[in-house]
Enzyme design. Structure first.
Site, PDB file in Angstrom:
ATOM      1  N   THR A   1       0.829  -1.212   0.000  1.00  0.00           N
ATOM      2  CA  THR A   1       0.000   0.000   0.000  1.00  0.00           C
ATOM      3  C   THR A   1       0.858   1.254   0.000  1.00  0.00           C
ATOM      4  OG1 THR A   1      -1.708  -1.170   1.234  1.00  0.00           O
ATOM      5  CG2 THR A   1      -1.818   1.225   1.239  1.00  0.00           C
ATOM      6  N   CYS A   2       1.859   1.303   0.863  1.00  0.00           N
ATOM      7  CA  CYS A   2       2.632   2.537   1.041  1.00  0.00           C
ATOM      8  C   CYS A   2       3.223   3.017  -0.279  1.00  0.00           C
ATOM      9  CB  CYS A   2       3.726   2.312   2.082  1.00  0.00           C
ATOM     10  SG  CYS A   2       4.785   3.740   2.274  1.00  0.00           S
TER      11      CYS A   2
ATOM     12  N   CYS B   1       1.161   6.135   1.093  1.00  0.00           N
ATOM     13  CA  CYS B   1       2.071   7.222   1.497  1.00  0.00           C
ATOM     14  C   CYS B   1       2.812   7.898   0.345  1.00  0.00           C
ATOM     15  CB  CYS B   1       3.136   6.706   2.464  1.00  0.00           C
ATOM     16  SG  CYS B   1       2.641   5.360   3.517  1.00  0.00           S
TER      17      CYS B   1
ATOM     18  N   LYS C   1       0.587   9.444  -2.532  1.00  0.00           N
ATOM     19  CA  LYS C   1      -0.159  10.514  -1.838  1.00  0.00           C
ATOM     20  C   LYS C   1       0.728  11.744  -1.654  1.00  0.00           C
ATOM     21  CE  LYS C   1       0.246  10.992   2.235  1.00  0.00           C
ATOM     22  NZ  LYS C   1      -0.321  10.307   3.348  1.00  0.00           N
TER      23      LYS C   1
ATOM     24  N   GLY D   1     -14.057  11.252   7.856  1.00  0.00           N
ATOM     25  CA  GLY D   1     -13.386  12.394   8.482  1.00  0.00           C
ATOM     26  C   GLY D   1     -12.041  12.031   9.055  1.00  0.00           C
TER      27      GLY D   1
ATOM     28  N   TYR E   1      -7.853  10.311   8.375  1.00  0.00           N
ATOM     29  CA  TYR E   1      -6.611  10.667   7.675  1.00  0.00           C
ATOM     30  C   TYR E   1      -6.843  10.830   6.168  1.00  0.00           C
ATOM     31  CZ  TYR E   1      -3.236   9.087  11.362  1.00  0.00           C
ATOM     32  OH  TYR E   1      -2.471   8.930  12.484  1.00  0.00           O
TER      33      TYR E   1
ATOM     34  N   GLU F   1      -6.728  14.287   3.904  1.00  0.00           N
ATOM     35  CA  GLU F   1      -5.594  14.430   2.980  1.00  0.00           C
ATOM     36  C   GLU F   1      -6.078  14.603   1.546  1.00  0.00           C
ATOM     37  OE1 GLU F   1      -1.970  12.213   5.392  1.00  0.00           O
ATOM     38  OE2 GLU F   1      -2.934  11.092   3.791  1.00  0.00           O
TER      39      GLU F   1
ATOM     40  N   ARG G   1     -19.788  11.740   9.329  1.00  0.00           N
ATOM     41  CA  ARG G   1     -20.908  11.410  10.223  1.00  0.00           C
ATOM     42  C   ARG G   1     -20.724  11.979  11.633  1.00  0.00           C
ATOM     43  NH1 ARG G   1     -20.011   4.903  11.287  1.00  0.00           N
ATOM     44  NH2 ARG G   1     -18.019   5.071  12.356  1.00  0.00           N
TER      45      ARG G   1
ATOM     46  N   ALA H   1       1.621  11.888  11.440  1.00  0.00           N
ATOM     47  CA  ALA H   1       1.376  13.113  10.685  1.00  0.00           C
ATOM     48  C   ALA H   1       0.206  12.918   9.749  1.00  0.00           C
ATOM     49  CB  ALA H   1       2.610  13.499   9.879  1.00  0.00           C
TER      50      ALA H   1
ATOM     51  N   HIS I   1      16.692  30.673  14.572  1.00  0.00           N
ATOM     52  CA  HIS I   1      15.900  31.834  14.205  1.00  0.00           C
ATOM     53  C   HIS I   1      16.155  32.228  12.760  1.00  0.00           C
ATOM     54  CE1 HIS I   1      13.502  35.325  15.054  1.00  0.00           C
ATOM     55  NE2 HIS I   1      14.441  36.083  14.522  1.00  0.00           N
TER      56      HIS I   1
ATOM     57  N   GLU J   1      11.292  27.058  16.383  1.00  0.00           N
ATOM     58  CA  GLU J   1      11.851  27.688  17.589  1.00  0.00           C
ATOM     59  C   GLU J   1      10.757  28.024  18.606  1.00  0.00           C
ATOM     60  OE1 GLU J   1      13.595  31.649  17.220  1.00  0.00           O
ATOM     61  OE2 GLU J   1      12.412  31.996  15.410  1.00  0.00           O
TER      62      GLU J   1
HETATM   63  P1  NDP Z   1      -9.703   6.458   9.645  1.00  0.00           P
HETATM   64  O1  NDP Z   1      -9.956   5.344  10.574  1.00  0.00           O
HETATM   65  O2  NDP Z   1      -8.628   7.441   9.921  1.00  0.00           O
HETATM   66  O3  NDP Z   1     -11.044   7.286   9.430  1.00  0.00           O
HETATM   67  C1  NDP Z   1     -12.223   6.661   9.012  1.00  0.00           C
HETATM   68  C2  NDP Z   1     -13.296   7.707   8.924  1.00  0.00           C
HETATM   69  O4  NDP Z   1     -14.442   7.130   8.341  1.00  0.00           O
HETATM   70  C3  NDP Z   1     -13.704   8.218  10.294  1.00  0.00           C
HETATM   71  O5  NDP Z   1     -13.967   9.585  10.185  1.00  0.00           O
HETATM   72  C4  NDP Z   1     -14.959   7.414  10.594  1.00  0.00           C
HETATM   73  O6  NDP Z   1     -15.862   8.102  11.411  1.00  0.00           O
HETATM   74  C5  NDP Z   1     -15.558   7.277   9.216  1.00  0.00           C
HETATM   75  N1  NDP Z   1     -16.394   6.097   9.082  1.00  0.00           N
HETATM   76  C6  NDP Z   1     -16.111   4.820   9.449  1.00  0.00           C
HETATM   77  N2  NDP Z   1     -17.112   3.992   9.137  1.00  0.00           N
HETATM   78  C7  NDP Z   1     -18.065   4.758   8.556  1.00  0.00           C
HETATM   79  C8  NDP Z   1     -19.354   4.485   8.024  1.00  0.00           C
HETATM   80  N3  NDP Z   1     -19.856   3.266   8.040  1.00  0.00           N
HETATM   81  N4  NDP Z   1     -20.052   5.516   7.507  1.00  0.00           N
HETATM   82  C9  NDP Z   1     -19.562   6.772   7.504  1.00  0.00           C
HETATM   83  N5  NDP Z   1     -18.348   7.086   8.004  1.00  0.00           N
HETATM   84  C10 NDP Z   1     -17.618   6.091   8.519  1.00  0.00           C
HETATM   85  O7  NDP Z   1      -9.523   5.753   8.223  1.00  0.00           O
HETATM   86  P2  NDP Z   1      -8.923   6.238   6.859  1.00  0.00           P
HETATM   87  O8  NDP Z   1      -9.645   5.466   5.826  1.00  0.00           O
HETATM   88  O9  NDP Z   1      -8.906   7.728   6.754  1.00  0.00           O
HETATM   89  O10 NDP Z   1      -7.413   5.740   6.971  1.00  0.00           O
HETATM   90  C11 NDP Z   1      -7.137   4.384   7.309  1.00  0.00           C
HETATM   91  C12 NDP Z   1      -5.867   4.275   8.079  1.00  0.00           C
HETATM   92  O11 NDP Z   1      -4.774   4.475   7.195  1.00  0.00           O
HETATM   93  C13 NDP Z   1      -5.673   5.329   9.167  1.00  0.00           C
HETATM   94  O12 NDP Z   1      -6.260   4.975  10.371  1.00  0.00           O
HETATM   95  C14 NDP Z   1      -4.182   5.389   9.283  1.00  0.00           C
HETATM   96  O13 NDP Z   1      -3.750   4.408  10.175  1.00  0.00           O
HETATM   97  C15 NDP Z   1      -3.697   5.051   7.885  1.00  0.00           C
HETATM   98  N6  NDP Z   1      -3.271   6.256   7.173  1.00  0.00           N
HETATM   99  C16 NDP Z   1      -2.218   6.969   7.638  1.00  0.00           C
HETATM  100  C17 NDP Z   1      -1.805   8.095   6.985  1.00  0.00           C
HETATM  101  C18 NDP Z   1      -0.668   8.886   7.517  1.00  0.00           C
HETATM  102  O14 NDP Z   1       0.063   8.395   8.360  1.00  0.00           O
HETATM  103  N7  NDP Z   1      -0.493  10.146   7.087  1.00  0.00           N
HETATM  104  C19 NDP Z   1      -2.465   8.569   5.763  1.00  0.00           C
HETATM  105  C20 NDP Z   1      -3.571   7.751   5.378  1.00  0.00           C
HETATM  106  C21 NDP Z   1      -3.944   6.640   6.055  1.00  0.00           C
HETATM  107  P3  NDP Z   1     -15.839   7.963  13.009  1.00  0.00           P
HETATM  108  O15 NDP Z   1     -14.704   8.802  13.485  1.00  0.00           O
HETATM  109  O16 NDP Z   1     -17.188   8.455  13.391  1.00  0.00           O
HETATM  110  O17 NDP Z   1     -15.642   6.484  13.273  1.00  0.00           O
END
Ligand code: NDP
Length: 450
Positions: free
Chosen positions: A42-43, A48, A51, A175, A177, A181, A198, A340, A435, A440
């Site tokens: 995936t990365c 990563c 992206k 909502g 990561y 992004e 949601r 991050a 600086h 800083e």
């Molecule tokens: P996340 O777990 O970060 O976010 C999932 C989002 O989807 C949450 O806002 C969640 O809401 C919502 N959600 C989950 N189920 C439903 C549903 N049935 N209906 C509507 N909304 C829903 O997952 P991502 O897909 O964004 O990323 C997956 C993982 O990948 C991350 O957790 C991270 O570990 C990794 N990642 C890391 C990155 C980095 O290091 N920069 C970049 C991208 C991914 P709620 O909060 O209400 O559960």
């Protein structure tokens, strides 16, 4: 000597699997690896790396706008998505070849195909049947999309890296990561972007001040964010899509992207038939040595759904090999893992959020600063940087650092070393700043909030 073909058979050539395979082979183990898709996982292919390349592409719009304040005149700047994707693809192919080359150099046997576990020591892949003393599953995760009417019309992050053309409008569901992004990337590339979440705030698990700051900053950039937004159905509407919400409203858009989390990729390998224990999300259950309930089968990285970050999978791969083949226990320390989010502005954090710190310690001090970065004085960009430090009062130890602003990940990486070394607030204060930088500010935080 054993009768096994290999000492270790790794399933999945992503970050964790490749590191484990190379490290074990370099310890003299006989190693094979199977990959059904692309080397690098995936990365490298769908996460990563591509992206980050898209993030860079999306920042030029701001940079061009900023340039005028610094005396530059730029006429007729234009953007071509197919060129970006072609250049990105070339770089990804180069990285895939580097991954394969390292495996070959380490004398790891490579199989291209989907592996099936026939028993606790036997793997079938690409017409071969191999035995191994130990089998390691490092098969990662896959986008999760809830069952929703019109699911066939949506895309996920997997598809975003190979779109033929950019949509004019997009609705992103989620909502976390990936949602924030991609919202920043697409908005930066000129796409009319709506985030539909949601919950009541973006980025669950991050510090509340960061979450609030991000939503305000994204809105200022023109990204529409809808909270408490539940999807009822998606339907085709000519060349566009109609997104119906539970509250009765409807949105029309050119693309609907789901970023609603990821599912462990544990199906189709024969694990259930063998009796490998999975949790209710399908994650492979392992102990602190990455061992499953079948002693010869191990798992690490996203398929175990613990800390789903590339550097963690790599560290786990190394720790496993150290304990199995180098007989050196160097377990991964899961505390204070920095993380991050490459949204705009960038976010980076290490340690406890304010909410977590208040639950854990009787008394803490909070230091916070918000300022206009020096670049924005001439660029005219209306965007501030915010930094926050959380200190345990009794020991003076810094227990949480959070930043939202340009270069936050580059800054927090170094700060994480200090924090893991147990740095106190007094030590931060006695460190001379560089600086003029944003960083800083972390050594110039004088007044705790009352
Ligand atoms: P996340 O777990 O970060 O976010 C999932 C989002 O989807 C949450 O806002 C969640 O809401 C919502 N959600 C989950 N189920 C439903 C549903 N049935 N209906 C509507 N909304 C829903 O997952 P991502 O897909 O964004 O990323 C997956 C993982 O990948 C991350 O957790 C991270 O570990 C990794 N990642 C890391 C990155 C980095 O290091 N920069 C970049 C991208 C991914 P709620 O909060 O209400 O559960």
């Amino acid at each position: 000597m054993t009768d096994y073909d290999y000492d270790l058979f790794v399933v999945g050539a992503g970050s964790g699997g490749v590191r484990a395979a190379n490290a074990a082979a370099n310890q003299g183990a006989r190693v094979a690896i199977a990959e059904v898709r692309h080397f690098g996982g995936t990365c490298v292919n769908l996460g990563c790396v591509p992206k980050k390349l898209l993030v860079y592409a999306s920042q030029f719009k701001d940079d061009f706008a900023a340039a005028a304040g610094f005396g530059w005149t730029l006429d007729n700047a234009s953007f071509d998505w197919p060129s970006l994707i072609a250049n990105k693809n070339r770089e990804i192919e180069r990285l895939q070849a580097v991954y394969q080359h390292h495996l070959q150099q380490s004398r790891v046997t490579i199989f291209n195909g989907k592996a099936q576990l026939l028993d606790a020591h036997t793997v079938a892949v690409a017409g071969n049947q191999c035995t191994a003393k130990r089998i390691l599953l490092a098969t990662g995760g896959w986008p999760f999309v809830p069952d929703i009417a019109g699911k066939q019309y949506i895309v996920t992050s997997n598809d975003m890296f190979s779109l033929d053309k950019l949509p004019e409008r997009i609705v992103i569901i989620g909502g976390g990561y990936i949602a924030v992004e991609f919202a920043s990337i697409l908005s930066g590339l000129g796409v009319d972007t709506t985030v539909c979440h949601r919950g009541e705030k973006l980025l669950e698990g991050f510090d509340e001040d960061i979450r609030d700051f991000l939503a305000a900053a994204m809105r200022k950039q023109g990204i529409k964010i809808l909270f408490n937004c539940d999807i009822q159905a998606i339907a085709a509407d000519g060349n566009a899509f109609s997104v119906s919400l539970l509250d009765g409203k409807t949105m029309t858009t050119d693309l609907v992207m789901y970023a609603t989390g990821r599912t462990p990729n544990s199906q189709g390998f024969g694990l259930e038939q063998l009796g490998v224990a999975l949790d209710d999300k399908g994650a492979i259950i392992v102990d602190s040595h990455y061992q499953t309930n079948l002693p010869s089968i191990y798992a690490l990285g996203d398929v175990t759904d613990r800390v789903n970050l590339t550097p963690v999978a790599i560290a786990e791969g190394e720790a496993l090999v150290n304990s199995l083949f180098a007989k050196q226990a160097r377990p991964v320390d899961y505390s204070n893992i920095p993380t991050a989010v490459f949204c705009q502005p960038n976010i980076a954090s290490v340690g406890l959020t304010e909410t977590e710190a208040r639950q854990k310690f009787p008394s803490i001090d909070i230091y916070k600063t918000e300022f206009k970065p020096i670049k924005n004085t001439l660029s005219g960009k209306d965007e501030n940087t915010m930094m926050k430090m959380i200190v345990e009062r009794e020991t003076d130890k810094v227990i949480g650092l959070h930043m939202i602003g340009a270069d936050a990940p580059e800054i927090i990486q170094g700060m994480a070393v200090a924090m893991r070394a147990g740095a106190t607030k007094a030590l931060f204060d006695s460190t001379i700043g560089i600086h003029p930088t944003a960083a800083e500010e972390f050594v110039s935080l004088h007044n705790a909030l009352t």
